[in-house]
Design a protein around this motif. Structure first.
Motif, short mmCIF file in Angstrom:
data_model
loop_
_atom_site.label_atom_id
_atom_site.label_comp_id
_atom_site.label_asym_id
_atom_site.label_seq_id
_atom_site.Cartn_x
_atom_site.Cartn_y
_atom_site.Cartn_z
N PHE A 1 0.83 -1.22 0.00
CA PHE A 1 0.00 0.00 0.00
C PHE A 1 0.86 1.26 0.00
N GLU A 2 0.53 2.18 -0.92
CA GLU A 2 1.17 3.50 -0.91
C GLU A 2 0.10 4.49 -0.44
N TRP A 3 0.21 4.87 0.83
CA TRP A 3 -0.88 5.61 1.45
C TRP A 3 -1.19 6.92 0.74
N GLU A 4 -0.17 7.49 0.09
CA GLU A 4 -0.38 8.78 -0.59
C GLU A 4 -1.40 8.67 -1.72
N ARG B 1 -5.37 4.43 -10.00
CA ARG B 1 -5.78 3.03 -9.92
C ARG B 1 -4.48 2.23 -9.84
N ARG B 2 -4.41 1.35 -8.89
CA ARG B 2 -3.17 0.60 -8.67
C ARG B 2 -3.44 -0.89 -8.64
N ILE B 3 -2.46 -1.68 -9.05
CA ILE B 3 -2.64 -3.12 -8.87
C ILE B 3 -2.37 -3.47 -7.40
N ASP B 4 -3.18 -4.38 -6.91
CA ASP B 4 -2.96 -4.92 -5.57
C ASP B 4 -2.42 -6.34 -5.78
N ALA C 1 -2.55 0.09 10.15
CA ALA C 1 -1.34 -0.68 9.83
C ALA C 1 -0.49 0.08 8.83
N VAL C 2 0.83 0.04 9.02
CA VAL C 2 1.75 0.67 8.07
C VAL C 2 2.40 -0.41 7.21
N ASN C 3 2.84 0.00 6.03
CA ASN C 3 3.46 -0.91 5.07
C ASN C 3 4.95 -1.10 5.40
N LEU C 4 5.29 -2.24 5.94
CA LEU C 4 6.71 -2.55 6.12
C LEU C 4 7.12 -3.68 5.18
N GLY C 5 6.33 -3.87 4.12
CA GLY C 5 6.68 -4.86 3.09
C GLY C 5 7.50 -4.22 1.99
N THR C 6 6.84 -3.32 1.22
CA THR C 6 7.58 -2.65 0.14
C THR C 6 8.12 -1.30 0.58
N ARG C 7 7.74 -0.84 1.79
CA ARG C 7 8.17 0.49 2.22
C ARG C 7 8.78 0.39 3.62
N GLY C 8 9.07 1.54 4.22
CA GLY C 8 9.80 1.46 5.49
C GLY C 8 9.52 2.61 6.42
#
Ligand code: AHR
Length: 500
Positions: free
Chosen positions: A76-79, A90-93, A123-130
């Motif tokens: 997820f890119e919260w922006e 529109r983004r792929i999930d 929840a924050v994204n610690l998969g693809t982001r940091g």
């Protein structure tokens, strides 16, 4: 079948944690789109929220709702989910191979949560982001003004901060399926760094470290140990996730799922406390059981006809039966029995996706069978959780050996003694003795149960007809004689009995 409970007002587990009765809204399948949000629905309000689902959600009353994932959050890119809707991409999930339109995002969730009257667990994204992106999101959500992301929120029309207290540091990063899957050492370090940085922005937040995705994970135990050794100083809770299902018609083992949940909780507590001792820490790490439910994971996840990159596809829309509702009742008992250490619970998920609720696009919304024990326990568990010693007839299971026929938990708030019971026997009723001495109560004030009604069987769901085939009925067979109550539970049933 018979069972006897031993309980006393002096022996408590601890106060009922209000956050124990949470749920979960993930950007997955139709939980958000055509679940809580459907601007074209006849019941939609000015914010595009389905008021029929909103009303049912208010009745369930989840005390906290985890958002926006789940596996979704790890990409997820919260922006993307803030600002003018027409500008949102529109983004792929990747997690669910669908398309996320971002027409529902952070501000919309905040509005929905306020209308429900629930707390947000973000929840924050610690998969693809940091760390940086987690801090940016926290700044956007919680700081008032005068800095880049706080001012951006204001420019987007949300004058007041969302003021989110509870934050999950990623999701299921122990799982090879997770985008950005990590080793315990990689994750523990990232959780500690991110947690400390987030606290430096808002010292009052509470942080949940990712624990194991189930007790069956090969890394279970070692994962918690390593993660907590590295992040103990930075976090408040460690998470647990568990989903249960009936395998190959083995209802006996399925009905005993709470045995696994009890063990899972006990073992995570033991591991967290071992790290506490070894590290000479004073604070205790408590538990956040932030995904739990019945989920038929061995069935296909996507409905027939669903194509990759569909918007809001039908994904894991499990229809819940009488049996599933009884199991959910026992899982709630397990959470209550551990209320001294499990301070947060989030049933997964709220609507359509393994949902308490179901809603059809443009159509009706209704409560699934499992919603009933959830709602009753959320409403009626008050005051302190009591220690309950259950002496019960047992039955044999393939997965857990001999298991109690009767499963129980109880709460007491100085006026009302509330007992939550399940009878796991599929053929026989169970007579349960509840001693009332010391509680200052002498009459039954409320007694309800859920079981298959005449003409139904244990597989009956609420899918057909007016969606209310399986619900609560008055439990007649409760007697009180000289300080002793006797409750007779029908075969395969869940019940709540209150004494005043
Ligand atoms: O709740 C469904 C999924 O189950 C979540 O996305 C994930 O965290 C878990 O594996």
């Amino acid at each position: 079948r018979t069972a006897r409970l031993a309980l006393d007002p002096a022996f408590t587990v601890g106060p009922v944690p209000r956050r124990l009765f949470g749920s979960f809204v993930e950007h997955m399948g139709r939980c958000v789109y055509t679940g809580i949000f459907e601007p074209d629905h006849p019941s939609a309000d000015e914010d595009g929220l389905r008021t029929d689902v909103l009303e049912l959600t208010r009745e369930l009353g989840p005390t906290v709702v985890r958002y926006p994932g789940g596996n979704f959050v790890s990409g997820f890119e919260w922006e993307d989910s803030v600002g003018p809707r027409e500008d949102r991409p529109r983004r792929i999930d990747r997690a669910w191979r669908s398309v996320e339109t971002n027409q529902f995002g952070l501000a919309e969730f905040d509005t929905w949560a306020r209308k429900v009257g629930t707390e947000t667990m973000m929840a924050v994204n610690l998969g693809t982001r940091g760390l940086q992106e987690a801090c940016d999101l926290l700044e956007y959500a919680n700081l008032d003004s005068g800095t880049k992301f706080a001012d951006l929120r204001k420019a987007h029309g949300s004058k007041d901060p969302f003021d989110i207290r509870l934050w999950c540091l990623g999701n299921e990063l122990d799982g090879p399926w997770q985008t950005g899957h990590k080793t315990a050492a990689e994750y523990g370090r990232l959780a500690a760094e991110t947690g400390m940085a987030m606290r430096s922005i808002d010292p009052d937040i509470e942080l949940v470290a990712v624990g194991s995705s189930s007790r069956a994970m090969p890394t279970f135990g070692e994962w918690e140990q390593t993660v907590l050794e590295l992040s103990y100083h930075a976090v408040d809770y460690v998470s647990l996730h568990a989903y249960y299902q009936e395998h190959d018609g083995d209802a006996a083992s399925f009905l005993a799922s709470a045995v696994d949940m009890d063990l899972f909780i006990d073992q995570v507590v033991a591991t967290a406390d071992a790290v506490r001792a070894k590290g000479k820490h004073t604070k205790k790490i408590n538990l956040s059981f932030d995904e739990w439910n019945v989920w038929y994971q061995t069935r296909p996840h996507h409905a027939p006809g669903v194509q990759p990159w569909d918007v809001a596809p039908r994904v894991i829309e499990d229809e819940y039966s009488v049996t599933d509702a009884v199991v959910v009742g026992t899982l709630l008992n397990s959470l209550l029995r551990h209320a001294d250490r499990v301070h947060i619970g989030a049933q997964a998920q709220l609507v359509n996706v393994i949902g308490l609720l179901r809603s059809e696009p443009g159509g009706e919304a209704w409560k699934q069978t499992i919603a009933h024990p959830f709602e009753q326990v959320r409403r009626l568990a008050t005051g302190n959780v009591l220690q309950v010693v259950t002496t019960s007839d047992k039955y044999e299971t393939a997965r857990f050996d001999a298991v109690d026929v009767v499963d129980a938990s109880a709460t007491y708030d100085d006026e009302t003694l509330t007992v939550f019971l399940a009878n796991r026997d599929q053929e026989d009723s169970a007579s349960v003795e509840v001693p009332l001495r010391g509680f200052g109560v002498d009459r039954v004030s409320n007694a309800k149960y859920l079981a298959a009604a005449e003409g139904q069987d244990r597989h009956t769901t609420n899918l057909e007809g007016d969606h209310s085939a399986v619900g609560l009925r008055p439990l007649q067979d409760v007697t009180v004689t000289e300080g002793l109550a006797t409750v007779v539970l029908p075969p395969l049933s869940w019940a709540v009995v209150q004494f005043r």
